[in-house]
Structures are given as structure tokens and as C-alpha cells.
Design an enzyme around this catalytic site. Structure first.
Site, PDB file in Angstrom:
ATOM      1  CB  CYS A 373      -1.191  -0.077   1.007  1.00 44.04           C
ATOM      2  SG  CYS A 373      -0.810  -1.288   2.578  1.00 44.04           S
ATOM      3  NE  ARG A 402       2.207  -9.328   4.718  1.00 42.86           N
ATOM      4  CZ  ARG A 402       1.088  -9.426   4.446  1.00 42.86           C
ATOM      5  NH1 ARG A 402       0.110 -10.272   5.080  1.00 42.86           N
ATOM      6  NH2 ARG A 402       0.381  -8.666   3.672  1.00 42.86           N
ATOM      7  CD  GLN A 420      -0.443  -8.802  -0.030  1.00 42.88           C
ATOM      8  OE1 GLN A 420       0.141  -7.794  -0.051  1.00 42.88           O
ATOM      9  NE2 GLN A 420      -1.338  -9.251   0.848  1.00 42.88           N
ATOM     10  CG  ASP A 422      -1.927  -5.419  -2.312  1.00 40.18           C
ATOM     11  OD1 ASP A 422      -2.930  -5.302  -2.123  1.00 40.18           O
ATOM     12  OD2 ASP A 422      -1.137  -4.877  -1.698  1.00 40.18           O
ATOM     13  CG  HIS A 424      -3.696  -0.280  -2.541  1.00 35.66           C
ATOM     14  ND1 HIS A 424      -2.419  -1.261  -2.959  1.00 35.66           N
ATOM     15  CD2 HIS A 424      -3.959  -0.729  -1.255  1.00 35.66           C
ATOM     16  CE1 HIS A 424      -2.045  -1.818  -1.932  1.00 35.66           C
ATOM     17  NE2 HIS A 424      -2.903  -1.604  -0.656  1.00 35.66           N
ATOM     18  CE  LYS A 508      -9.320  -9.207   7.651  1.00 32.86           C
ATOM     19  NZ  LYS A 508      -7.905  -9.836   7.593  1.00 32.86           N
ATOM     20  CG  HIS A 554      -5.671  -1.797   1.610  1.00 30.00           C
ATOM     21  ND1 HIS A 554      -4.553  -1.774   1.826  1.00 30.00           N
ATOM     22  CD2 HIS A 554      -6.210  -0.738   2.087  1.00 30.00           C
ATOM     23  CE1 HIS A 554      -4.158  -0.818   2.403  1.00 30.00           C
ATOM     24  NE2 HIS A 554      -5.457  -0.030   2.780  1.00 30.00           N
TER      25      HIS A 554
END
Length: 682
Positions: A373, A402, A420, A422, A424, A508, A554
Site C-alpha cells: 500500500c 513478512r 500478493q 494487490d 489499491h 474487511k 485494498h
RNA sequence: GCCGAUGUAGCUCAGCUGGUAGAGCAACUGAUUCGUAAUCAGUAGGUCAGCGGUUCAAAUCCGCUCAUCGGCUCCA
């Protein structure tokens, strides 16, 4: 109706008037002795309470409580399970549960846990008991004992259990004053039982105890009539578990077992376990040469081999195309960024435990990204935005790292480095609901495209009692949760709300898919974020010429490409649909003299865009077929003189076998069409 | 991170109470030229996870580390 009689309504609607104090067993006997022998437990619902309007939260509450170790509790309908020997004292609807009922199976398992506890105490009297609930797969009992149980101990426990069962001891429910029970348990040093009594009962109450033979346990019940009714069981394993689930507490030994109504079901259960093992993505990953994890490189880090890499590429290409089609723009952001950035984003404060420690470069400190992000935000912030630019949808297949504690890694499903898919979305507050709705639709399509038909939706919200774990005001959280709910409700999507499960920056929607074996996997997530736009002071110029703050969504649909792939492997048991299969067609020339024709066929198939492997080794045809079959290659084409003479191929389809010769062009068309439709059946 | 178990050839596994490592498959070589799930023969392949210790002698016993597995806790 006299004071001495009560009404009992049976499932067929008929009502019997019986003496107060009559037991469910008596009623079963009065219907038929055969029924009485088959009944495990009774379900009663006071007739004074109106019937339930379908499945309710009460079921889940009761479920949760059972999981927590205490036993079937009355929901708001008053419906509950009782012993067959429990005297009925009011007008009830009565259901006699036999050996085909899920709830009855849980009772059997719970009784099996008592049988196990009986056995453990007979063999190891110094052991202290915790709780022993039934689970979806069996039961366990948490116990405390200095020395760990060995394999041999488990076998001994199982053998002793068989004795307890053979003794066919009656399960007897008794009551005694709470203080008396507490005193007895205190004297024996049963700290866990003392805790449970204090937590689940109130001063002055009576507590219920279940006895079988010399064994007594504080327990709400119900149980099967006697230990002899625990007919098919097995002690399976032992593992550590923290007292009350808190890792700061004493570690207990959790002895696992399973029980069924009969030996056949038990056997079936272990067959299913074997089936699951054969589908294990770690096993298949090795067999099919898809990926590896290497000790020298470190735990939780994935090496994608060529075949796994090809599947990944196919997945990612599909995803990129779909993103672009839906108005996303692909971006790329760095893997390490300065520490300051992570301070601004709040990750330093709220996510540090999951991040790798900073590294010094020149005079600055950098940190490896655990999320994408902040990177996307910097792109947004790099130029002024107008309301006309919104929504801005940035998508990235971003590699994040992570820190996961050493005991938690699990194949592809729990790793330290992953990708990911991912994105946004930066938008105006007015756009938020349609954007979230579009994300949910997209997620649905992703899961369907990869062959998952079923999923469950969870709405994770914050825990207002734990505000230090979250950023943002209560008001923000409420509006955010409100808009997520609104989207789900508008779409008619059923969901479960789970407080305390939100990300630190916002609530979420999590989509858990159900695989062919009925297992649940957490993958897609759509998250609302009002925090980061504020922290980074994001703006856009509105129609009014004023600066406004955008909101942010997200979303990750595969979730993690690694995890999604792992689940995909298990879902298909390694037999991927044609469009995903790393090798789509295997070619088997019958003898060396057919290799030339086989090579020509290979070239034609490749020209048609198919992934082909030709086995030109000096091996017997059957050996080659066997290998392609074991590699789960969708189509194997066998060719000899006959095929070479007529520009044909003999098709062997995975799961179907030999389908005979067809013209090469016909096969090419069939395969191409199947790839294009991304069909899951060959 | 915690509890328990495990780590032997590319893979799957054997190796009893310490005496110096073995099988099948895979690989390689040769023979065989084959019609829908394993052709035959031969060859090569191992710091017994790593490090340290006990011992005349360690794959085997002990300790530490790493990794894996089953759980707990945590999570995409």
C-alpha cells in the site's frame, strides 16, 4: 391435564401425555425396544417457547460453546440436548437422535473423551485434567502432566480405553454443591477444573458431574448412556496446547482421538485422511516438480520450478488481463523503502512484529515491504489529482516479506515471502460502495474461473474494547463497516461478522473458499482504509475546487499467489484443467521409427499454442504412457504406423483412457477450444 | 516462539542392543523396436541435516543449531 403429567411432542407431530419425570429412554422404549437401543441422545425444546424460524445465531453460539469445552447449551429457543436418562419436567418437543445424526456423533465423541480421561487417570493418576470437547474430526482432552506422553503411552491409553468400553460403565449425572466440588478439586490440585467451575457456574449453584465407574468429571453433558456405546475410536496423537489458549500460560498436552458410531465409519475417516494426504500440495509439489523449499535458503521461501512457474505465469497473465479489462493500471513498487515511510504509514507501530528488521544503507535505514500500500500511495501522491481522475486503481503483483514465527510455516500456505495480487483503489466517498461491490464481483469471478464453486464470506470488524490495536476513530470504523455491510446486503450475500479480526487500518470482507473436500481457505480480501489517506495526507480537487480526502480500498483476490496455488493444487489433486496444466499434451511414439512423425506432430501442436512434451526415449510405449499419466498430463497422444500413415493421433484422455485415433486437426481444434474456454473437464 | 516427533542416494524407505551404509524407483551405458499404466542387463551415485561431545570405534549415545511434520499461538 394433571399436575403429574406433561406433554411430549414427537417429530411426527403426535403428542403423548406422560408422567412428569418420564425419561426420553422410557419414551423410546414405549415406541420400540429397537429404537431404544439405537438412540444416543435426546434433543428437547420446551413447547412454551415458539419454534425457531430456521437456522439462527443460537446454533453458532451453542457450537462455539461446545468448542470452548463446555457442553451443549440452550440457545434462545431453549432447544438443547439431554441425556436419555434425564427426567422430563415440562412440556417439550422431543427428538430421539440415533446413530446417523451429527449432533449425536458429537455426543459420542464427547463421551469418548471421558473414556479417554478415565483411561489416562487409571494409567497415569498424577495427570490433571483440563477440558475434553468433541471437535469436527473427533475429540481431544487437554491434560497437564510433567512427562510428555510417548507413542507407547498413547497405545497404552487406547488399550485401556478398550477396557473401559468393555466394562460398559453407565454415565451417571450427579449434582453437588458448587463449593463442595471446588473444595475437592482444590485438594487434588486440579487447577483447571477449579477454573472451569469458577468460570461457568455461580456461587450457590449446584454443579453437574458425570460419573462412569470410578471416574468423575465436572461436565455439563450430555453423554451416551454408557461407555459401551463408544464403539469405534482411536487415539491419534498428542500435541502441545496452551492453557486457555494463551501462550504466556502453562503448556498442556492435548491428546487427540477420534470416535465414530461404528468401525466402518472410523475406517472411512482414515481413508479420507489418506486421500487428503495424497492431495497434499507439498507431496504433489514434489511429485509433479512444481516447487521446492530449500533448507540452505531458509524456511518459508518458495522456489518455483519450471512447471510451477508456468502455472503461475498462466494465473498471473489471466489476472493482469482481467485487471486491465476492469480499469486497473499495473504498477511496480520497490521491495525496500526507507524506514520513514513505514513510520508514516503506521506499519512501524502496528505491524513491526511481522516486519524484518531495518537494514542500514549509507546513512539511512531501509525496511523490506510487508505490504504494497505505501508504494501505491506514493504513486498517487506524486501528482495532483482531480475528482475527474478518480477512481484510480493501481494493481501490482507485489512481492512482500513478512516475518512468521518458525513453527508456523506450512508449504505454500504459510510462507515468509509471497506475492500478493494487490490493488489499491483511490476514490471519492461517493464511489466507495460501487468500488467495493465491483471488487466483490471480481473476487467471485476469480474463484469461479479457477474452479471453486462455493465460498463463505466474513466481515471482519474491529474490537472496540481493544482500540490500541487499531487506528482511526470509532466514527470512522462505524461508517466503514456500514458501507461494507451495505454492499453485502445489497448483493444478498450472506456473511458472518467477526469482531476483532479487522486489519489495523480498517474493516474487511474476507472470502473463504470451500475446496472439493469441503475445507475452508482464506484467500480473497477486500479492505476499507480511511487511515492511510489521512496519514499520507492524500487529496484530490473536487468539483467545487476545494481539496478533499479520497478513501482507499485494498484488495487482493488470489490473496497470495503462493497460497492460492497451494489450494489449487489440493483442489485439483494436481490434475490441473487443460488451460493451467504445465504440460498439456504428452506424445508417445510407439517405437523409434515413429519419432520423426511424433516430432512433426509436436511442432504442429506447438504452433497451435499448446504445451507439448515428446518422450523420444528408447522405452516401451507403456512405460511412457505410465509416466505421463502419473504426471497427470491431460492428453497423451500415442502414434505408430497407423497414425503416421493418415496424419492422425491416438488420444488418451486423463481420467478416461484410450479414446482411439482421430485426425490431428480434430484433436488440435478440441484442445484449442478447451483451453480457450478454460474448461475444467477434459 | 512453545510442546512432541522426524531428518540416511534425486525420490520412497531399510539399517536390531555402537563395529565403519543397503533396497526399489529415477539417472547413465548397452541390448531390445514394442499398440494404451513399469523390457532386460550393467554402471555410477551417500560430508548418514550441520556443528560439537562421549568412545578404541558413532548413521546409531549425548548437547546445541538448522529444517521438516503434527498441534498450540499467530496469519494472506
Amino acid at each position: 391435564m394433571s399436575e403429574q403429567s406433561i406433554k411430549v411432542q414427537l417429530p411426527d407431530g403426535s403428542v403423548r401425555e406422560v408422567a412428569r419425570g418420564t425419561t426420553p429412554f422410557d419414551i423410546a422404549m414405549s415406541i420400540s425396544p429397537r429404537l431404544a437401543a439405537a438412540v444416543v441422545v435426546a434433543r428437547v425444546r420446551p413447547l412454551a417457547v415458539p419454534a425457531p424460524a430456521g437456522e439462527t445465531a443460537a446454533d453458532e453460539a451453542a457450537e462455539a460453546q461446545t468448542e470452548a469445552g463446555m457442553y451443549s447449551s440452550a440457545g434462545e429457543t431453549g432447544e438443547r440436548l439431554v441425556d436419555l436418562s434425564a427426567p422430563l419436567t415440562e412440556d417439550v418437543a422431543l427428538e430421539l437422535l440415533k446413530e446417523n445424526d451429527e449432533a449425536a456423533l458429537k455426543v459420542v465423541r464427547h463421551s469418548a473423551a471421558h473414556v479417554m480421561a478415565t483411561a489416562i487417570l487409571e494409567l497415569f493418576p498424577e495427570t490433571k485434567l483440563g477440558h475434553g470437547p468433541a471437535t469436527d474430526a473427533g475429540f481431544f482432552y487437554d491434560v497437564y502432566r510433567e512427562t510428555p506422553f510417548s507413542e507407547t503411552d498413547l497405545a497404552a491409553i487406547e488399550a485401556k480405553m478398550a477396557e473401559v468400553v468393555a466394562r460398559d460403565e453407565k454415565f451417571v449425572r450427579e449434582h453437588e454443591p458448587r463449593e463442595k466440588g471446588l473444595e475437592e478439586y482444590r485438594q487434588h490440585g486440579d487447577f483447571m477444573k477449579v477454573h472451569f467451575i469458577e468460570r461457568f457456574t455461580k456461587p450457590g449453584e449446584e454443579i453437574s458431574l458425570y460419573k462412569n465407574g470410578n471416574f468423575t468429571d465436572f461436565c455439563r453433558g450430555p453423554h451416551v448412556p454408557s461407555t459401551g456405546r463408544v464403539k469405534a475410536f482411536k487415539v491419534t496423537s498428542v500435541a502441545g496446547a496452551y492453557w486457555l489458549g494463551d501462550e504466556k500460560n502453562q503448556q498442556l498436552q492435548r491428546v487427540y482421538g477420534t470416535a465414530f458410531f461404528n468401525a466402518k465409519d472410523l475406517e472411512q475417516h482414515f481413508k479420507r485422511l489418506e486421500e487428503i494426504k495424497a492431495r497434499d500440495h507439498r507431496v504433489l509439489g514434489k511429485q509433479l516438480d512444481l516447487f521446492s523449499i530449500q533448507e540452505v535458503a531458509g524456511a518459508g521461501l518458495i522456489f518455483w520450478h519450471p512447471k510451477g512457474g508456468l502455472i503461475r505465469k498462466t494465473m498471473e497473465d489471466w489476472m493482469r488481463d482481467e485487471c486491465i479489462r476492469r480499469g486497473y493500471e499495473m504498477v511496480f513498487t520497490p521491495h525496500i523503502m526507507r524506514r520513514e515511510l513505514w513510520k508514516i504509514s503506521g506499519h512501524e507501530g502496528f505491524y513491526s512484529q511481522n516486519m524484518y528488521p531495518p537494514m542500514e544503507l549509507d546513512d539511512a535505514e531501509y525496511r523490506l515491504k510487508p505490504m504494497n500500500c505505501p508504494g501505491h500511495i506514493l504513486i498517487y501522491k506524486n501528482s495532483p489529482k482531480s475528482y475527474r481522475d478518480l477512481p484510480q486503481r493501481y494493481a501490482e503483483l507485489g512481492n512482500v516479506y513478512r516475518y512468521e514465527r518458525s513453527g508456523t510455516m506450512h508449504g505454500l500456505l504459510r510462507v515468509r515471502g509471497f506475492t500478493q495480487d494487490d490493488a489499491h483503489i483511490f476514490c471519492t466517498p461517493e464511489q466507495i460502495e460501487s468500488e467495493i461491490a465491483a471488487c466483490v464481483e471480481f473476487a467471485d469471478e476469480v474463484l469461479k474461473a479457477f474452479g471453486f464453486a462455493e465460498f463463505k464470506v466474513e466481515l471482519s470488524t474491529w474490537d472496540p474494547k481493544d482500540q490500541k490495536s487499531y487506528v482511526g476513530s470509532a466514527e470512522h470504523w462505524e461508517t466503514a463497516v456500514g458501507s461494507l455491510k451495505k454492499v453485502l446486503d445489497a448483493k444478498g450475500i450472506p456473511y458472518r461478522e467477526i469482531p476483532g479480526e479487522a486489519a489495523f487500518y480498517g474493516p474487511k470482507i474476507d472470502i473463504k473458499l470451500v475446496d472439493v473436500l469441503g475445507r475452508l481457505w482464506q484467500l480473497s480480501t477486500v479492505q476499507f482504509d480511511f487511515n492511510l489517506p489521512q496519514r499520507f495526507e492524500l487529496e484530490y480537487t473536487g468539483e467545487d475546487g476545494e481539496k478533499h480526502r479520497p478513501v482507499m480500498v485494498h484488495r487482493a483476490l488470489f490473496g497470495s499467489v503462493e497460497r492460492f496455488f497451494g489450494v489449487l493444487i489440493e483442489h485439483y489433486a494436481g490434475a490441473f484443467p487443460l488451460w493451467l496444466a504445465p504440460v498439456q499434451v504428452g506424445i508417445v511414439p510407439i517405437s523409434e521409427k515413429h519419432v520423426e512423425y511424433a516430432a512433426a506432430v509436436k511442432a504442429k501442436l506447438e504452433a497451435a499454442g499448446l504445451r507439448v512434451e515428446l518422450d523420444s526415449r528408447n522405452e516401451k510405449m507403456n512405460a511412457k504412457i505410465r509416466e505421463f499419466t502419473m504426471q497427470k498430463v491431460p492428453f497423451v497422444l500415442v502414434m505408430g504406423d497407423k497414425e503416421a500413415a493418415s496424419e492422425a493421433v491416438s488420444v488418451r484422455t486423463r481420467g478416461k483412457g484410450d479414446e482411439g485415433s482421430v485426425p490431428l486437426t480434430a484433436f488440435v481444434e478440441r484442445a484449442k477450444a478447451l483451453v480457450a474456454s478454460r474448461g475444467t473437464t477434459l
